[in-house]
Design a protein around this motif. Structure first.
Motif, PDB file in Angstrom:
ATOM      1  N   UNK B   9      63.199  23.203  36.412  1.00  0.00           N
ATOM      2  CA  UNK B   9      62.557  22.508  37.616  1.00  0.00           C
ATOM      3  C   UNK B   9      63.264  22.779  38.923  1.00  0.00           C
ATOM      4  N   UNK B  10      62.675  22.732  39.860  1.00  0.00           N
ATOM      5  CA  UNK B  10      63.323  23.269  41.351  1.00  0.00           C
ATOM      6  C   UNK B  10      63.776  21.739  42.104  1.00  0.00           C
ATOM      7  N   UNK B  11      65.125  21.830  42.197  1.00  0.00           N
ATOM      8  CA  UNK B  11      65.294  20.558  43.072  1.00  0.00           C
ATOM      9  C   UNK B  11      65.776  20.941  44.519  1.00  0.00           C
ATOM     10  N   UNK B  12      66.206  22.215  44.817  1.00  0.00           N
ATOM     11  CA  UNK B  12      66.491  22.495  46.047  1.00  0.00           C
ATOM     12  C   UNK B  12      68.025  22.345  46.113  1.00  0.00           C
ATOM     13  N   UNK B  13      68.627  21.732  44.924  1.00  0.00           N
ATOM     14  CA  UNK B  13      70.148  21.786  44.896  1.00  0.00           C
ATOM     15  C   UNK B  13      70.713  23.068  44.757  1.00  0.00           C
ATOM     16  N   UNK B  14      72.091  23.039  45.597  1.00  0.00           N
ATOM     17  CA  UNK B  14      72.830  24.469  45.013  1.00  0.00           C
ATOM     18  C   UNK B  14      74.173  23.934  44.513  1.00  0.00           C
ATOM     19  N   UNK B  15      74.401  24.746  43.379  1.00  0.00           N
ATOM     20  CA  UNK B  15      75.410  24.552  42.895  1.00  0.00           C
ATOM     21  C   UNK B  15      76.256  25.923  42.737  1.00  0.00           C
ATOM     22  N   UNK B  32      72.978  25.075  31.768  1.00  0.00           N
ATOM     23  CA  UNK B  32      72.833  23.468  31.567  1.00  0.00           C
ATOM     24  C   UNK B  32      72.518  23.267  33.317  1.00  0.00           C
ATOM     25  N   UNK B  33      72.962  23.602  34.080  1.00  0.00           N
ATOM     26  CA  UNK B  33      72.680  23.253  35.402  1.00  0.00           C
ATOM     27  C   UNK B  33      71.350  23.726  35.985  1.00  0.00           C
ATOM     28  N   UNK B  34      70.935  25.032  35.601  1.00  0.00           N
ATOM     29  CA  UNK B  34      69.765  25.433  35.876  1.00  0.00           C
ATOM     30  C   UNK B  34      68.536  24.811  35.156  1.00  0.00           C
ATOM     31  N   UNK B  35      68.945  24.226  34.097  1.00  0.00           N
ATOM     32  CA  UNK B  35      67.832  23.543  33.292  1.00  0.00           C
ATOM     33  C   UNK B  35      67.670  21.943  34.041  1.00  0.00           C
ATOM     34  N   UNK B  36      68.804  21.628  34.713  1.00  0.00           N
ATOM     35  CA  UNK B  36      68.614  20.438  35.338  1.00  0.00           C
ATOM     36  C   UNK B  36      68.031  20.624  36.785  1.00  0.00           C
ATOM     37  N   UNK B  37      68.004  21.716  37.151  1.00  0.00           N
ATOM     38  CA  UNK B  37      67.139  22.112  38.504  1.00  0.00           C
ATOM     39  C   UNK B  37      68.313  22.610  39.662  1.00  0.00           C
ATOM     40  N   UNK B  38      69.122  23.054  39.157  1.00  0.00           N
ATOM     41  CA  UNK B  38      70.102  23.635  40.361  1.00  0.00           C
ATOM     42  C   UNK B  38      69.943  24.941  40.557  1.00  0.00           C
ATOM     43  N   UNK B  39      69.851  25.553  41.797  1.00  0.00           N
ATOM     44  CA  UNK B  39      70.278  27.079  41.935  1.00  0.00           C
ATOM     45  C   UNK B  39      71.602  27.073  41.738  1.00  0.00           C
ATOM     46  N   UNK B  40      71.852  28.204  41.115  1.00  0.00           N
ATOM     47  CA  UNK B  40      73.572  28.524  40.615  1.00  0.00           C
ATOM     48  C   UNK B  40      73.872  29.896  41.057  1.00  0.00           C
ATOM     49  N   UNK B 212      73.902  15.856  32.963  1.00  0.00           N
ATOM     50  CA  UNK B 212      73.377  16.809  34.282  1.00  0.00           C
ATOM     51  C   UNK B 212      72.391  16.013  34.985  1.00  0.00           C
ATOM     52  N   UNK B 213      71.394  15.329  34.330  1.00  0.00           N
ATOM     53  CA  UNK B 213      70.239  14.612  34.837  1.00  0.00           C
ATOM     54  C   UNK B 213      70.843  13.329  35.650  1.00  0.00           C
ATOM     55  N   UNK B 214      71.940  12.847  35.211  1.00  0.00           N
ATOM     56  CA  UNK B 214      72.750  11.924  35.936  1.00  0.00           C
ATOM     57  C   UNK B 214      73.323  12.278  37.210  1.00  0.00           C
ATOM     58  N   UNK B 215      74.025  13.466  37.135  1.00  0.00           N
ATOM     59  CA  UNK B 215      74.547  13.973  38.449  1.00  0.00           C
ATOM     60  C   UNK B 215      73.391  14.594  39.491  1.00  0.00           C
ATOM     61  N   UNK B 216      72.326  15.030  38.893  1.00  0.00           N
ATOM     62  CA  UNK B 216      71.291  15.443  39.800  1.00  0.00           C
ATOM     63  C   UNK B 216      70.641  14.081  40.511  1.00  0.00           C
ATOM     64  N   UNK B 217      70.515  13.193  39.803  1.00  0.00           N
ATOM     65  CA  UNK B 217      69.987  11.957  40.582  1.00  0.00           C
ATOM     66  C   UNK B 217      70.768  11.388  41.453  1.00  0.00           C
ATOM     67  N   UNK B 218      72.245  11.629  41.054  1.00  0.00           N
ATOM     68  CA  UNK B 218      73.276  10.944  42.113  1.00  0.00           C
ATOM     69  C   UNK B 218      73.316  11.843  43.512  1.00  0.00           C
ATOM     70  N   UNK B 219      73.198  13.143  43.088  1.00  0.00           N
ATOM     71  CA  UNK B 219      73.448  14.004  44.264  1.00  0.00           C
ATOM     72  C   UNK B 219      72.407  13.911  45.210  1.00  0.00           C
ATOM     73  N   UNK B 220      70.886  13.694  44.638  1.00  0.00           N
ATOM     74  CA  UNK B 220      69.818  13.604  45.222  1.00  0.00           C
ATOM     75  C   UNK B 220      69.718  12.350  46.285  1.00  0.00           C
ATOM     76  N   UNK B 221      70.190  11.391  45.656  1.00  0.00           N
ATOM     77  CA  UNK B 221      70.495  10.088  46.591  1.00  0.00           C
ATOM     78  C   UNK B 221      71.583  10.210  47.346  1.00  0.00           C
TER      79      UNK B 221
END
Lengths: 85, 237
Positions: B9-15, B32-40, B212-221
């Motif tokens: 998925x694409x979240x726009x988050x950059x790691x 793992x990060x890419x599967x969670x939607x991060x651009x790495x 990683x999903x938790x991390x993504x949610x926390x970061x988006x918030x």
């Protein structure tokens, strides 16, 4: 001037030294010493360049605290310190 | 196994994944990060510009051979100096896995220290943990993973809700079963278990995805609530 120093770093007494305990268990098993207190540390021998003794000690202190040890769990002792040239 | 079937998925988050000499978990961490939607992106340990990243990951491995002690030499890398500033200025989140956790403790970005396992063995096994009050299973693989801190620090950790992961059966002797920690702002996370090794159910374990999903949610918030971060995002776009 060039100085040489020997530094011993070991875990603080209140921290369990698992390696030391492993050695102690072997000493008991082979019958050399029963339940010996064993603490294991590291020895660093290093040379530093400095203008004088005080400057060398200051530099050494920084090396010890920034690189060689973590004061949360370790202690240090400078066991030798001498001028080389 | 058909890797092409994995969705990214694409979240726009950059790691950024910081690679040190001796790092060896960067590839699976990237996946793992890419599967969670991060651009790495990988960055080398000499990198100093972390401005564009929402997350900086210190992956597992044996940075600088773990000489002297795990994480001790890595903490003196240029990227770590920049990371201190990154954290201080609330630029984003930091995740340290295994050796990364050891580095974060050595740098004091997280409290306490990781010392040798109480049984001196290198432990490599699937490990039951509590994460957000639920039991999950993630592999561990370490020799210096026993978390230690003095009494006052432990009190602060518990009082400020800084434990993210606890062992169910405490394989390494960590105080209070601590397997992973936040900093006081909950922006820096360190953990001994390897969630990146448990993201594909085809490989047996997929609980790492929850981290990683938790991390993504926390970061988006965090990004929503942080106006400066949104501004920088707009500039980049």
């Amino acid at each position: 001037m060039k100085f040489s120093a020997t530094i011993n770093i070991k875990l603080k007494k209140q921290i369990k030294d698992a390696k030391g305990e492993a050695v102690s268990a072997v000493l008991s098993r082979i019958g050399l010493e029963d339940k010996a207190k064993v603490r294991i540390g590291k020895i660093f021998e290093l040379e530093v360049n400095a203008e004088n003794e005080d400057a060398a000690k200051t530099k050494l202190n920084k090396i010890i605290f920034d690189v060689l040890m973590n004061p949360i769990v370790e202690t240090y002792e400078i066991t030798t310190f001498e001028v080389i040239n | 196994m058909n890797l092409a079937s994995i969705s990214y998925p694409q979240t726009g988050l950059k790691a950024a994944i910081a690679v040190f000499l001796g790092t060896n978990c960067e590839k699976e961490t990237r996946m793992a990060l890419e599967m969670a939607g991060f651009n790495v992106e990988y960055i080398f340990h000499t990198e100093t510009n972390l401005e564009k990243f929402d997350l900086v990951v210190l992956p597992g491995g044996f940075s600088f051979g773990d000489y002297i002690k795990a994480g001790r030499l890595a903490k003196l890398s240029p990227v770590i100096e920049s990371l201190r500033e990154y954290v201080k200025l609330n630029k984003g989140f930091v995740l340290g896995i295994c050796n990364g956790f050891q580095i974060l403790c050595e740098t004091r970005l997280l409290p306490g220290v990781l010392i040798e396992n109480t049984k001196t063995k290198f432990i490599s096994e699937d490990c039951a943990l509590f994460f957000n009050n639920k039991e999950i299973t993630i592999p561990i693989a370490h020799k210096e993973g026993c978390f230690w801190a003095d009494e006052d620090t432990i009190k602060q950790i518990e009082k400020n809700d800084m434990v993210i992961l606890r062992y169910k059966n405490n394989p390494n002797g960590s105080i209070n079963n601590i397997a992973g920690l936040y900093d006081s702002k909950h922006h820096v996370i360190g953990m001994m278990p390897h969630p990146e090794r448990a993201v594909l159910s085809q490989c047996g374990l997929a609980d790492g995805k929850k981290i990683f999903e938790f991390l993504k949610t926390e970061l988006l918030n965090f990004k929503k609530s942080c106006p400066t971060k949104n501004l920088s995002k707009k500039r980049v776009e």
